[in-house]
Design a protein around this motif. Structure first.
Motif, PDB file in Angstrom:
ATOM      1  N   ASP A  67      66.849  45.982  82.337  1.00 28.39           N
ATOM      2  CA  ASP A  67      68.117  45.290  82.554  1.00 28.39           C
ATOM      3  C   ASP A  67      67.964  44.283  83.677  1.00 28.39           C
ATOM      4  O   ASP A  67      67.038  44.364  84.485  1.00 28.39           O
ATOM      5  CB  ASP A  67      69.215  46.305  82.896  1.00 28.39           C
ATOM      6  N   ASP A  82      77.844  38.831  72.641  1.00 32.90           N
ATOM      7  CA  ASP A  82      77.157  38.784  73.933  1.00 32.90           C
ATOM      8  C   ASP A  82      77.393  40.075  74.727  1.00 32.90           C
ATOM      9  O   ASP A  82      78.157  40.943  74.322  1.00 32.90           O
ATOM     10  CB  ASP A  82      77.662  37.560  74.709  1.00 32.90           C
ATOM     11  N   ARG A  83      76.724  40.166  75.896  1.00 30.34           N
ATOM     12  CA  ARG A  83      76.820  41.364  76.731  1.00 30.34           C
ATOM     13  C   ARG A  83      78.229  41.575  77.282  1.00 30.34           C
ATOM     14  O   ARG A  83      78.972  40.639  77.516  1.00 30.34           O
ATOM     15  CB  ARG A  83      75.915  41.242  77.969  1.00 30.34           C
ATOM     16  N   THR A 103      73.946  35.534  80.181  1.00 32.36           N
ATOM     17  CA  THR A 103      73.380  36.046  78.936  1.00 32.36           C
ATOM     18  C   THR A 103      71.882  36.256  79.125  1.00 32.36           C
ATOM     19  O   THR A 103      71.220  35.455  79.785  1.00 32.36           O
ATOM     20  CB  THR A 103      73.628  35.025  77.814  1.00 32.36           C
ATOM     21  N   ILE A 119      68.161  36.958  77.289  1.00 27.82           N
ATOM     22  CA  ILE A 119      67.384  36.941  76.059  1.00 27.82           C
ATOM     23  C   ILE A 119      66.061  37.658  76.333  1.00 27.82           C
ATOM     24  O   ILE A 119      65.268  37.220  77.162  1.00 27.82           O
ATOM     25  CB  ILE A 119      67.111  35.491  75.611  1.00 27.82           C
ATOM     26  N   HIS A 120      65.882  38.785  75.652  1.00 20.31           N
ATOM     27  CA  HIS A 120      64.663  39.567  75.835  1.00 20.31           C
ATOM     28  C   HIS A 120      63.600  39.114  74.845  1.00 20.31           C
ATOM     29  O   HIS A 120      63.920  38.669  73.744  1.00 20.31           O
ATOM     30  CB  HIS A 120      64.954  41.054  75.617  1.00 20.31           C
ATOM     31  N   GLU A 152      79.422  42.803  72.559  1.00 21.40           N
ATOM     32  CA  GLU A 152      78.253  43.372  71.884  1.00 21.40           C
ATOM     33  C   GLU A 152      78.534  43.706  70.420  1.00 21.40           C
ATOM     34  O   GLU A 152      78.176  44.767  69.916  1.00 21.40           O
ATOM     35  CB  GLU A 152      77.729  44.575  72.674  1.00 21.40           C
ATOM     36  N   ASN A 187      68.691  40.160  71.834  1.00 26.78           N
ATOM     37  CA  ASN A 187      69.350  41.000  72.829  1.00 26.78           C
ATOM     38  C   ASN A 187      68.780  42.421  72.794  1.00 26.78           C
ATOM     39  O   ASN A 187      67.799  42.702  72.104  1.00 26.78           O
ATOM     40  CB  ASN A 187      70.869  40.982  72.617  1.00 26.78           C
ATOM     41  N   THR A 188      69.424  43.324  73.537  1.00 25.26           N
ATOM     42  CA  THR A 188      68.874  44.676  73.682  1.00 25.26           C
ATOM     43  C   THR A 188      68.856  45.421  72.344  1.00 25.26           C
ATOM     44  O   THR A 188      67.991  46.251  72.108  1.00 25.26           O
ATOM     45  CB  THR A 188      69.702  45.477  74.705  1.00 25.26           C
ATOM     46  N   HIS A 196      62.232  38.791  80.120  1.00 33.44           N
ATOM     47  CA  HIS A 196      63.474  38.197  79.615  1.00 33.44           C
ATOM     48  C   HIS A 196      63.766  36.851  80.263  1.00 33.44           C
ATOM     49  O   HIS A 196      63.223  36.502  81.305  1.00 33.44           O
ATOM     50  CB  HIS A 196      64.647  39.164  79.787  1.00 33.44           C
ATOM     51  N   GLN A 198      71.883  39.587  66.735  1.00 30.60           N
ATOM     52  CA  GLN A 198      70.831  40.269  67.489  1.00 30.60           C
ATOM     53  C   GLN A 198      69.781  39.313  68.022  1.00 30.60           C
ATOM     54  O   GLN A 198      69.443  39.348  69.193  1.00 30.60           O
ATOM     55  CB  GLN A 198      70.136  41.305  66.597  1.00 30.60           C
ATOM     56  N   GLY A 199      69.280  38.473  67.174  1.00 33.57           N
ATOM     57  CA  GLY A 199      68.242  37.558  67.618  1.00 33.57           C
ATOM     58  C   GLY A 199      67.376  37.109  66.478  1.00 33.57           C
ATOM     59  O   GLY A 199      67.816  37.082  65.328  1.00 33.57           O
TER      60      GLY A 199
END
Ligand code: ADP
Ligand code: MG
Length: 663
Positions: A458, A509-510, A464, A466-467, A529, A445-446, A477, A430-431
């Motif tokens: 979005d 990843d997305r 990729t 990164i938010h 994801e 990520n989201t 982002h 996730q981050g």
């Protein structure tokens, strides 16, 4: 010219001192003992051969000798040839193991020495000595072949560093590599081997990595780069801070691995040890039956016993399955060596079995199929400046080893600006979250944005994303992009050519990025994801879908960042050695030293070849043994021919096994 020369001389000098230091350091000198063995054995064989010849000549020219005098005469070369075998045999009786080769050989030869005293038996004195002598010749071959393979492998892997130049109290000292401590600074001059893993502090150069990876393209390094032991420094002088002790460094680990690769045994090896356990007692039993049953059945035991006893003794000589016991592990040893030569470390021969039968290959995306080196392409901040967005992200990522973190840190550059970063929590897949100057900043990520309730936006761009959220409020982002490894497409294509039925890519990843990469590389399926647990679930599903052995094994390839659990779950786990985490390298069964996925297909090919060679040996040895046994039972195979045949098979098998070394 002059300077270069003095530098060279200094180099030589350094090597000499270091060699002396090493020698002084090594107490036992085990290596030397191994070297001496074959030489001693050869001397023993030559001396006893000469004694046998002398005994034979005396025997021929003195026809009046009594039987016991002839026995005494031949006992001299017999003991010269076999004293160590007899001693081992005596010791093994003490341990209660009677089916080892020394014991069987002793019984067979002692039997041959006394058969002349059995009524109706013809003396076999020279034969007994000859059998012992030839058994020793076989042992000699065995020793030489093993020593040769070991030496060939260590030459192939010419990565053992001899010395290190360490900076101590303002001077440079030359010491043995295992005396350097983590955190010390070493100097590596052009032409020298990198003695241990570390980080370049000063200087730039190109490193020759051929010994590690089999690839001759040099790698450029400069201050800040990680370097691995076993590479050769080609051009500039480097000052390096030691990151790992010698024993923990790449070079030592590789050598260790190759030398101890026998731990996880292959099926062929299990087969031969099981075979030896069953076969030897059966042949011994058959020998006993052969000695007694036919003479009893013939009705005239006394007249026939000697003949059948001789046949039984021949049986015993052939009963030892040494050709198999020696050559099959030797074949795998060579195969593992051949793989290390191209930079693929296989941690045991059982993984060669599984690799050879690969049916499904599952890849992680980031760091495995892609380089994992992201470039920041665009910044889309909300209510803060571009610089602040990147600044926050880079700070939160300060302690992470994730490739995204490294890339964000590199993009921001000056990190050392007095900001306080505390309470760092990394959420796999996730981050990452941390407090920067009192504010909670989430970077990921989201899924991570949803978790903290930030309303994310979005982005139309394909890479990729990164938010970033500050105290739960969306702050924009960062769009980053990765590139696929140059050999990734080839890796997939060559696996298909080798008959791998299915290739799958799993990523956290997305969806958009995953679809693009999957399409570009031609993998059969992809799932995006995913959290680390989802990756495990996906692999378990693929494992469950297998219906039979024809579906092959499941291989998982990853860099270990967020996928170490899957590495352990798969039939074979392959980790990236250069980029991969230590945990991954530990969990994996196979390690790719240069992170090139195309090496997987080559490793599969080496595994298949190794197994084929091991099988050839098994079939050849068993067929010839059975042929000799049948001939012996029929009385068509004299004792010397049996031992000759037996040693011959051993030699052929050992030579055949040595072929696996060549990649
Ligand atoms: P992959 O499966 O492709 O190797 P990961 O499981 O390592 O990817 O990560 C999945 C996603 O989680 C990344 O694409 C990223 O969006 C997010 N992520 C993971 N770790 C971090 C991090 N340290 N910083 C920012 N984002 C991260
Ligand atoms: Mg990854």
């Amino acid at each position: 010219m002059n300077r270069q020369q003095t530098e060279l001389e200094q180099n030589e000098e350094a090597k000499r001192t270091a060699a002396e230091a090493r020698e002084a350091h090594e107490e036992g000198g085990d290596g030397e003992e191994e070297e001496m063995e074959p030489k001693q054995k050869l001397r023993q064989i030559l001396i006893s051969a000469a004694l046998l010849l002398a005994a034979f000549l005396i025997d021929r020219n003195m026809p009046g000798l009594a039987m016991w005098q002839r026995l005494l005469l031949y006992l001299v070369p017999y003991f010269a040839a076999g004293f160590d075998v007899l001693k081992e045999a005596g010791e093994s009786i003490g341990h209660g193991e009677v089916f080892n080769e020394d014991f069987l050989m002793s019984i067979a030869t002692i039997g041959a020495l006394v058969i002349g005293f059995v009524p109706g038996g013809s003396p076999q004195f020279p034969e007994a000595v000859f059998v012992m002598l030839f058994f020793q010749v076989g042992e000699l071959f065995e020793g030489i072949a093993e020593g040769n393979s070991r030496r060939a492998i260590s030459q192939l892997l010419d990565i053992r560093p001899d010395f290190a130049n360490v900076e101590r109290d303002g001077a440079v000292e030359v010491v043995a590599p295992d005396e350097v401590r983590v955190g010390e600074v070493i100097v590596i001059k052009p032409g020298e081997k990198v003695p241990m893993d570390g980080t370049v502090l000063e200087g730039s150069s190109s490193l020759d990595t051929v010994a590690l990876t089999g690839e001759s393209a040099p790698r450029d390094v400069a201050a800040g780069d990680q370097i691995l032991s076993g590479c050769v420094n080609q051009s500039g002088v480097l000052r390096v801070r030691v990151g790992k002790a010698f024993g923990e460094s790449t070079a030592a680990k590789i050598l260790d691995l190759v030398e101890n690769a026998g731990e996880a045994k292959s099926r062929s090896e299990h087969f031969i040890s099981r075979f030896a356990r069953v076969y030897t007692p059966i042949v011994v039993l058959a020998a006993v039956v052969l000695a007694f049953v036919p003479p009893v059945l013939s009705g005239d035991f006394a007249a026939n016993f000697a003949t059948w006893l001789l046949r039984a003794l021949t049986f015993l000589i052939v009963s030892c399955p040494c050709a198999l016991v020696v050559s099959v592990p030797l074949a795998f040893f060579g195969g593992i060596g051949a793989a290390s030569k191209i930079g693929v470390l296989i941690k045991g021969s059982s993984f060669m079995d599984s690799l050879a039968k690969a049916g499904t290959v599952v890849f992680d995306k980031t760091g495995t199929l892609t380089k994992g080196v992201f470039e920041v392409t665009t910044l889309h901040p909300e209510k803060i400046s571009e610089k602040e967005l990147l600044h926050l992200a880079a700070h939160v990522e300060r302690y992470s080893t994730h490739p995204i973190a490294v890339s964000l840190r590199n993009a921001f550059g000056n990190e050392d600006d007095g900001c306080e970063v505390e309470d760092v929590t990394e959420v796999a897949g996730q981050g990452i979250r941390a407090r920067v100057n009192g504010r909670t900043v989430c970077v990921g990520n989201t899924k991570m944005m949803d978790a903290v309730g930030a309303v994310w936006r979005d982005c139309g761009e394909p890479g990729t994303i990164i938010h970033v959220a500050i105290d739960g409020v969306y702050a924009g982002h960062i769009h980053i992009s990765d590139v696929v490894k140059p050999d990734a497409a080839e890796a997939i294509a060559s696996l298909k050519k080798l008959g791998v039925r299915k290739t799958v890519m799993l990523t956290g990843d997305r969806e958009k990025v995953a679809a693009r990469v999957a399409g570009e590389l031609g993998v059969d399926a992809y799932h995006a994801e995913l959290l680390p647990a989802d990756k495990v679930r996906n692999v378990e599903k693929l494992l469950a879908e297998k219906t039979g052995p024809e579906d092959g094994t499941l291989v998982f390839v990853g860099d270990g960042i967020n996928d170490a659990p899957v590495l352990a779950r798969a039939d074979v786990g392959i980790a990236m050695g250069a980029m991969g985490s230590d945990a991954a390298i530990e969990a994996a069964d196979v390690v790719l030293m240069d992170d090139k996925p195309s090496k997987i297909a080559r490793a599969i090919r080496i595994s298949r070849r190794t197994i084929a060679i091991a099988r050839q040996n098994i079939v050849l040895a068993i067929v010839i043994k059975i042929a000799i046994l049948i001939l012996a039972a029929l009385g068509l195979c004299p004792m010397w021919l049996a031992v000759f045949g037996d040693t011959g098979v051993l030699l052929i098998c050992v030579l055949n096994a040595a072929r696996t070394l060549k990649a």
